[in-house]
Design a protein around this motif. Structure first.
Motif, PDB file in Angstrom:
ATOM      1  N   GLY A  65      -3.193   1.262 -10.379  1.00 18.43           N
ATOM      2  CA  GLY A  65      -4.414   1.861  -9.869  1.00 18.43           C
ATOM      3  C   GLY A  65      -4.455   1.718  -8.362  1.00 18.43           C
ATOM      4  N   LEU A  66      -5.519   2.187  -7.746  1.00 17.14           N
ATOM      5  CA  LEU A  66      -5.672   2.082  -6.301  1.00 17.14           C
ATOM      6  C   LEU A  66      -5.653   0.619  -5.884  1.00 17.14           C
ATOM      7  CD1 LEU A  66      -6.167   3.649  -3.668  1.00 17.14           C
ATOM      8  CD2 LEU A  66      -8.629   3.375  -4.081  1.00 17.14           C
ATOM      9  N   HIS A  67      -4.825   0.318  -4.886  1.00 22.69           N
ATOM     10  CA  HIS A  67      -4.670  -1.031  -4.306  1.00 22.69           C
ATOM     11  C   HIS A  67      -4.002  -2.019  -5.264  1.00 22.69           C
ATOM     12  CE1 HIS A  67      -8.316   0.115  -1.599  1.00 22.69           C
ATOM     13  NE2 HIS A  67      -7.182   0.659  -1.167  1.00 22.69           N
ATOM     14  N   SER A  68      -3.323  -1.513  -6.286  1.00 16.97           N
ATOM     15  CA  SER A  68      -2.532  -2.396  -7.150  1.00 16.97           C
ATOM     16  C   SER A  68      -1.362  -2.950  -6.347  1.00 16.97           C
ATOM     17  CB  SER A  68      -1.993  -1.635  -8.358  1.00 16.97           C
ATOM     18  OG  SER A  68      -3.023  -1.239  -9.217  1.00 16.97           O
ATOM     19  N   GLU A  69      -1.105  -4.233  -6.511  1.00 16.83           N
ATOM     20  CA  GLU A  69       0.065  -4.843  -5.873  1.00 16.83           C
ATOM     21  C   GLU A  69       1.229  -4.783  -6.851  1.00 16.83           C
ATOM     22  OE1 GLU A  69       1.337  -8.928  -3.481  1.00 16.83           O
ATOM     23  OE2 GLU A  69      -0.755  -8.553  -4.037  1.00 16.83           O
ATOM     24  N   VAL A  70       2.356  -4.272  -6.387  1.00 17.38           N
ATOM     25  CA  VAL A  70       3.510  -4.073  -7.268  1.00 17.38           C
ATOM     26  C   VAL A  70       4.747  -4.723  -6.673  1.00 17.38           C
ATOM     27  CG1 VAL A  70       2.603  -1.909  -8.193  1.00 17.38           C
ATOM     28  CG2 VAL A  70       4.089  -1.851  -6.193  1.00 17.38           C
ATOM     29  N   LYS A  71       5.720  -4.973  -7.537  1.00 17.86           N
ATOM     30  CA  LYS A  71       7.009  -5.507  -7.127  1.00 17.86           C
ATOM     31  C   LYS A  71       8.063  -4.407  -7.218  1.00 17.86           C
ATOM     32  CE  LYS A  71       5.544  -9.800  -6.749  1.00 17.86           C
ATOM     33  NZ  LYS A  71       5.483 -10.483  -5.427  1.00 17.86           N
ATOM     34  N   LYS A  72       9.121  -4.570  -6.458  1.00 12.22           N
ATOM     35  CA  LYS A  72      10.218  -3.604  -6.489  1.00 12.22           C
ATOM     36  C   LYS A  72      10.767  -3.495  -7.913  1.00 12.22           C
ATOM     37  CE  LYS A  72      14.716  -2.564  -4.432  1.00 12.22           C
ATOM     38  NZ  LYS A  72      15.739  -2.977  -3.450  1.00 12.22           N
ATOM     39  N   GLY A  73      10.876  -2.258  -8.414  1.00 16.05           N
ATOM     40  CA  GLY A  73      11.399  -2.020  -9.751  1.00 16.05           C
ATOM     41  C   GLY A  73      10.342  -1.918 -10.827  1.00 16.05           C
ATOM     42  N   ASP A  74       9.070  -2.250 -10.501  1.00 18.11           N
ATOM     43  CA  ASP A  74       7.992  -2.100 -11.491  1.00 18.11           C
ATOM     44  C   ASP A  74       7.812  -0.625 -11.853  1.00 18.11           C
ATOM     45  OD1 ASP A  74       7.569  -4.787 -11.432  1.00 18.11           O
ATOM     46  OD2 ASP A  74       5.669  -4.725 -10.343  1.00 18.11           O
ATOM     47  N   THR A  75       7.572  -0.354 -13.141  1.00 18.31           N
ATOM     48  CA  THR A  75       7.317   1.022 -13.574  1.00 18.31           C
ATOM     49  C   THR A  75       5.878   1.396 -13.248  1.00 18.31           C
ATOM     50  OG1 THR A  75       8.936   0.862 -15.359  1.00 18.31           O
ATOM     51  CG2 THR A  75       7.290   2.600 -15.529  1.00 18.31           C
ATOM     52  N   ASN A 218      -4.371   9.120  -6.898  1.00 22.14           N
ATOM     53  CA  ASN A 218      -5.200  10.150  -7.523  1.00 22.14           C
ATOM     54  C   ASN A 218      -4.431  10.761  -8.703  1.00 22.14           C
ATOM     55  OD1 ASN A 218      -7.391  11.829  -7.951  1.00 22.14           O
ATOM     56  ND2 ASN A 218      -6.694  13.373  -6.502  1.00 22.14           N
ATOM     57  N   VAL A 219      -3.985   9.898  -9.629  1.00 27.61           N
ATOM     58  CA  VAL A 219      -3.150  10.325 -10.750  1.00 27.61           C
ATOM     59  C   VAL A 219      -3.713   9.760 -12.042  1.00 27.61           C
ATOM     60  CG1 VAL A 219      -0.842  10.245 -11.749  1.00 27.61           C
ATOM     61  CG2 VAL A 219      -1.106  10.391  -9.276  1.00 27.61           C
ATOM     62  N   GLU A 220      -3.680  10.561 -13.097  1.00 23.69           N
ATOM     63  CA  GLU A 220      -4.072  10.072 -14.414  1.00 23.69           C
ATOM     64  C   GLU A 220      -3.193  10.742 -15.464  1.00 23.69           C
ATOM     65  OE1 GLU A 220      -7.765  13.209 -15.147  1.00 23.69           O
ATOM     66  OE2 GLU A 220      -8.163  11.074 -14.914  1.00 23.69           O
ATOM     67  N   ALA A 225       3.545  16.212 -12.779  1.00 22.21           N
ATOM     68  CA  ALA A 225       4.307  15.695 -11.642  1.00 22.21           C
ATOM     69  C   ALA A 225       5.435  16.661 -11.313  1.00 22.21           C
ATOM     70  CB  ALA A 225       4.877  14.319 -11.974  1.00 22.21           C
ATOM     71  N   GLY A 226       5.480  17.089 -10.071  1.00 19.98           N
ATOM     72  CA  GLY A 226       6.534  17.993  -9.624  1.00 19.98           C
ATOM     73  C   GLY A 226       7.636  17.235  -8.908  1.00 19.98           C
ATOM     74  N   VAL A 232       1.837   9.143  -5.041  1.00 20.34           N
ATOM     75  CA  VAL A 232       1.052   8.083  -4.417  1.00 20.34           C
ATOM     76  C   VAL A 232       1.797   7.604  -3.173  1.00 20.34           C
ATOM     77  CG1 VAL A 232       0.010   7.256  -6.566  1.00 20.34           C
ATOM     78  CG2 VAL A 232       2.169   6.283  -5.790  1.00 20.34           C
ATOM     79  N   THR A 233       1.106   6.802  -2.376  1.00 21.80           N
ATOM     80  CA  THR A 233       1.715   6.163  -1.215  1.00 21.80           C
ATOM     81  C   THR A 233       1.828   4.675  -1.482  1.00 21.80           C
ATOM     82  OG1 THR A 233       0.803   7.814   0.288  1.00 21.80           O
ATOM     83  CG2 THR A 233       1.476   5.717   1.255  1.00 21.80           C
ATOM     84  N   LEU A 234       2.983   4.122  -1.160  1.00 20.91           N
ATOM     85  CA  LEU A 234       3.209   2.685  -1.315  1.00 20.91           C
ATOM     86  C   LEU A 234       3.309   2.063   0.078  1.00 20.91           C
ATOM     87  CD1 LEU A 234       3.841   0.260  -3.210  1.00 20.91           C
ATOM     88  CD2 LEU A 234       6.249   0.805  -2.898  1.00 20.91           C
TER      89      LEU A 234
END
Length: 360
Positions: A65-75, A218-220, A225-226, A232-234
């Motif tokens: 979601g918005l402002h989720s913190e993720v690690k490299k390789g997370d789906t 802004n994805v649900e 997806a094209g 999204v922006t990371l």
């Protein structure tokens, strides 16, 4: 009269002290500008990555979601796998067909080779018969009829043609079949098709290219997806740095590896250590920035503001890296040498400013 003289003397001394202090401050300003340069035109920078799918399809799963913190390789997202699973199955079937076709071709070549062997046997027999006919005729010209002679010769010539035809058939089938190993063109094409299908299937999972935080979300589920279109922006929190825009006369003594003191508005009262990592070799001075050089805005006033150049500073403390946000403001001072007086004054100055940042 005495009081008037004392007052004049006091004013005179005060003016003299003020003049001396002003001169000393002026000298300090000039010296510190080169030995301990500082600026408040510094901001936190980092990598901003656009996350885009490599294949087309409808999103079936959203893990962030918005402002989720993720690690490299997370789906982050999943795209509908069904069409790509079907493509893999078709490619596997095509590869099996090619393998079967090659096996069938090998069998045909074996049969054609057997026909060549048979034709060689027939030619050998016809050759011996023709040679025998010629010997008989040479010994006794009337021993054989013309019909017997013609049949022997025709059989010999026909055996030659049969052998040539059989050999040509083998060559034709070998050329059509090509190599029977992995270098076979049909095998290569089928393997490439399968690899592409498997690659597409693997990329239905959109993963994080780096550690960071999700922005511009802004994805649900159900979103189409094209391929190549950013979803999204990371904002990477794995690689961040400070860009300090120092005046041209500030950087004359700066060298890579010089120690830097940094204060951040996000953490008032604290001073962090850094090091000079690089110094820009150019900035854009034209409106057209097609070359991609950094563009630095300068103040316009009565006196020309010196040109500023980006200086990149590497932060050493891992704790503050987790607190920083891209675009955060900072103030820095660079220690270009071992001048204890100027270094002490610069250190005291930034310490005072760090405390004043509480009330900015």
């Amino acid at each position: 009269m005495g009081k008037s003289k004392d007052k004049k003397s006091y004013v005179k001394k005060l003016s003299f002290v003020t003049l001396i202090l002003t001169f000393l401050i002026f000298i300090w300003y000039i010296a510190s500008d080169r030995v301990t340069p500082n600026t408040d035109q510094a901001r936190v920078k980092g990598l901003v990555l656009s996350v885009a799918p490599m294949v087309n399809g409808y999103v079936t799963k959203v893990n962030v979601g918005l402002h989720s913190e993720v690690k490299k390789g997370d789906t982050l997202f999943m795209i509908d796998r069904k069409p790509y699973e079907i493509a893999v199955a078709i490619a596997e079937t095509n590869l099996e067909k090619v393998s079967q076709s090659i096996s069938s071709g090998i069998s045909s070549i074996k049969a054609a080779t057997a026909r060549v062997s048979k034709a060689k046997v027939s030619l050998d027999r016809a050759t011996k018969n023709w040679e025998r006919t010629q010997r008989v005729i040479s010994q006794n010209e009337g021993a054989l009829s013309e019909a017997d002679k013609d049949r022997s010769e025709a059989s010999y010539l026909n055996a030659i043609e049969q052998l040539k035809s059989s050999e040509a058939g083998v060559e034709k089938q070998l050329a059509a079949l090509g190599p029977t190993d992995a270098n076979n063109p049909n095998t290569k094409a089928a393997v490439s098709q399968l690899e592409k299908a498997e690659w597409d299937l693997a990329h239905t999972a959109i993963v994080a290219p780096s550690n960071g935080v999700i922005e511009s979300f802004n994805v649900e589920v159900g979103y189409f997806a094209g391929s190549g279109k950013a979803m999204v922006t990371l904002v990477s929190n794995n690689t961040i740095w400070i860009q300090a825009n120092l005046k041209e006369n500030n950087i004359s003594n700066i060298e890579i590896g010089n120690e830097v003191d940094v204060i951040f508005d996000i953490d008032p009262g604290e001073i962090y250590k850094g090091k000079i990592k690089s110094i820009s070799y150019g900035v854009s001075t034209d409106r057209n920035n097609a070359g991609g050089l950094p563009r630095i805005s300068t103040a316009q006033g009565w006196l020309r503001d010196p040109q500023r150049f980006p200086v990149i500073i590497e932060i050493e403390d891992p704790e503050i890296k987790r607190k920083l946000r891209q675009g955060s403001q900072a103030e820095i001072v660079v220690y270009t040498g071992n001048n204890w007086l100027l270094n002490s004054l610069a250190s005291t100055r930034i310490y005072i400013i760090s405390k004043l940042s509480y009330v900015r």
